[in-house]
Every structure is written in structure tokens, then in C-alpha cells.
Motif scaffolding. Structure first.
Motif: not given
Length: 287
Positions: A161-163, A272-276, A280-281, A285-287
Motif C-alpha cells: 500500500r505504501a509503495v 509503511s504502516a505509518y505512511v498508510n 488515511s487521516l 478529512q477530505l470526505q
């Protein structure tokens, strides 16, 4: 999982050892290669023989760049040239077998394919290879177009997901490349790139370059992206471990500091998990 395995009539196969290349794995990957890249070799019969322009370019590239044999020794019939490629493929041992898979998933082969056919096959090849590698219990999977020894499916999912994100793609790709070469300097560089992926994500989300994670998190909070306090403190401590004066990245300049495979793996998966999570935050916010 097959019927016989689900109902305990047959024990599930154990994970292959790193250098194990059973016939079933070789056969199924060869089938994927046939379906993906060797579906247009040209035509040959008693009256005429010719290579397709695509197969001519592809086999010339493979002979020159991978097999390292003479191009002008190719046989007249393209079907015989395919037999040559097949023979070379089935003689490959570890790690050359996986080198060949990466070659076929690489940008050079993809460029040749796209030059003669409007639809590329890179993603299809990678996806089908991963299916076979998983089903045949190999220890490697493609992440992007690089084979990586991350066999935990949850960990692999986070890195994949991160890549795929614009913010972190190049840093995560380089972290994978460095992680795959098992020596200390490469592990150091893998950690550095993993951390840089997080910093790039912060920078792209806020439009600012930050001196530390505290500034980045404060900047995100001002933009309405708040982390729970416990998570905020936890991430700050992790970042301090990696980037402070006694941290792992600061030690990249210290010749005496050894970075282990476990640390490189931890940082690759965790960053990678942190980036994801950060993305997601932003998406929420954009929704």
C-alpha cells in the motif's frame, strides 16, 4: 486451499526454504511467462519463417543483457528460440531464478512490450507471479517490481500500500532495494529511506519541511488532522529512536554502529504502516 487440505485429508505444504525451487513452482511460473510475454513470437512453417518485431527485440535484449550470449546465434525459427529461452530458464538455480523474474518484471522488458503492443503486461505478470509464489509456498513476493522476502501477509500488505502512494513510493522502493541486499551498509540505507518516506508524507500533506516530528504533528493538527495523544507520543518516541543523537539514523554516520536485518525490517514495515495511517487521516478529512 484445496478440498483435501481443508478437510485434513492432506497436510498443507510447509513454506519452502529460501533456495528451494521445486518443479511445480518452475512450471507454473513458466506458464505465467508464456501467457504474459511469449504470446507473440512470430510465425514459422515450410514456406516462411520470421520473428515478430516484438519477439525479435525481446529475445535480443534477453540474450544480450541477461543470458549474455551472442545475438547472431539465434536460430531461424522463432519457436526454436523460445525453446532456447525455456532451456535457459529451467537451468536457472537460486538466486538466478529470481533474478530472471525481476528482469521480466523490470522496466526494460515492459518498455519493449509497450513499444509493440498498446497494453503493457507488467502489473499482470507481477500479480500472477505473486499468486503462484503464494500458492507454492515460496518465501518471496513482488512488491512493486522487486522480489522481497516479506512473507507475512499483513506486513506485505502494508508495504504494498505504501509503495503505491505518490508521497512515499520512491523512498519505499529504495528501502526495499537496500533491504534485499543482506549486508550492513544496505540495512543502514534501508532504514534511512524508510524514515524518509514518512518525512516525505508529512511534507506533502502539510506543504512544509519540518525539523522534527513534533512540528509535523502540530502542523497537521492545525489542518484538522489530529492523532490521539497516545499515538502522537508513541510516534514521537519512535522517531526519536531513529533520528535523535542516539538514534539509528544518526548512527549512519558512525562507522561503529551496526544496523541489523531485524531493525531494517521493523522500520520498513512500521514506516509503511505509518505512511498508510497518515494518508488515511488525510483521506478522512477530505470526505
Amino acid at each position: 486451499m484445496h478440498f483435501s487440505e481443508r478437510h485434513d485429508y492432506k497436510e498443507p505444504r510447509p513454506m519452502l526454504v529460501e533456495n528451494e525451487l521445486p518443479r511445480e513452482l518452475r512450471n507454473r511460473i513458466w506458464n505465467v511467462l508464456l501467457w504474459t510475454y511469449f504470446d507473440d513470437i512470430g510465425h514459422s512453417d515450410i514456406i516462411e519463417q520470421y520473428y515478430s518485431e516484438y519477439f525479435n527485440s525481446l529475445t535480443a535484449y534477453l540474450r544480450h543483457s541477461f543470458f549474455k550470449v551472442a545475438i547472431d546465434e539465434r536460430p531461424t525459427f522463432p519457436s526454436d528460440e523460445l525453446k532456447f529461452v525455456r532451456s535457459c530458464y529451467f537451468r536457472l538455480e537460486f538466486p538466478g531464478f529470481y533474478d530472471f523474474l525481476e528482469e521480466m518484471a523490470g522496466d526494460a522488458v515492459q518498455s519493449i512490450r509497450c513499444q509493440f503492443h498498446p497494453i503493457g503486461r507488467q502489473d499482470q505478470f507481477i500479480r500472477n507471479c505473486n499468486t503462484v509464489l503464494e500458492q507454492e509456498k515460496a518465501q518471496f513476493r513482488f512488491i512493486s517490481n522487486l522480489l522481497t522476502p516479506i512473507t507475512n501477509e499483513v506486513e506485505m500488505g502494508e508495504v504494498e500500500r505504501a509503495v503505491s502512494t505518490v508521497d512515499a513510493r520512491e523512498h519505499i522502493r529504495r528501502a526495499i532495494q537496500y533491504y534485499r541486499v543482506k549486508n550492513d551498509p544496505s540495512y543502514r540505507n534501508s532504514v534511512k529511506e524508510s524514515i524518509s518516506a514518512v518525512e516525505a508524507t508529512y511534507r506533502n500533506m502539510t506543504g512544509q519541511k519540518h525539523k522534527n516530528i513534533g512540528q509535523a504533528l502540530d502542523d497537521m493538527a492545525r489542518k484538522g488532522m489530529n492523532l490521539p495523544i497516545a499515538l502522537k507520543e508513541g510516534f514521537s518516541k519512535i522517531y526519536g529512536w531513529t533520528s535523535g543523537e542516539d538514534g539509528i539514523r544518526h548512527a549512519l554516520m558512525e562507522s561503529g554502529r551496526s544496523v541489523t536485518e531485524a531493525e531494517a525490517r521493523l522500520m520498513l514495515v512500521m514506516c509503511s504502516a505509518y505512511v498508510n495511517y497518515l494518508l488515511s487521516l488525510r483521506d478522512a478529512q477530505l470526505q
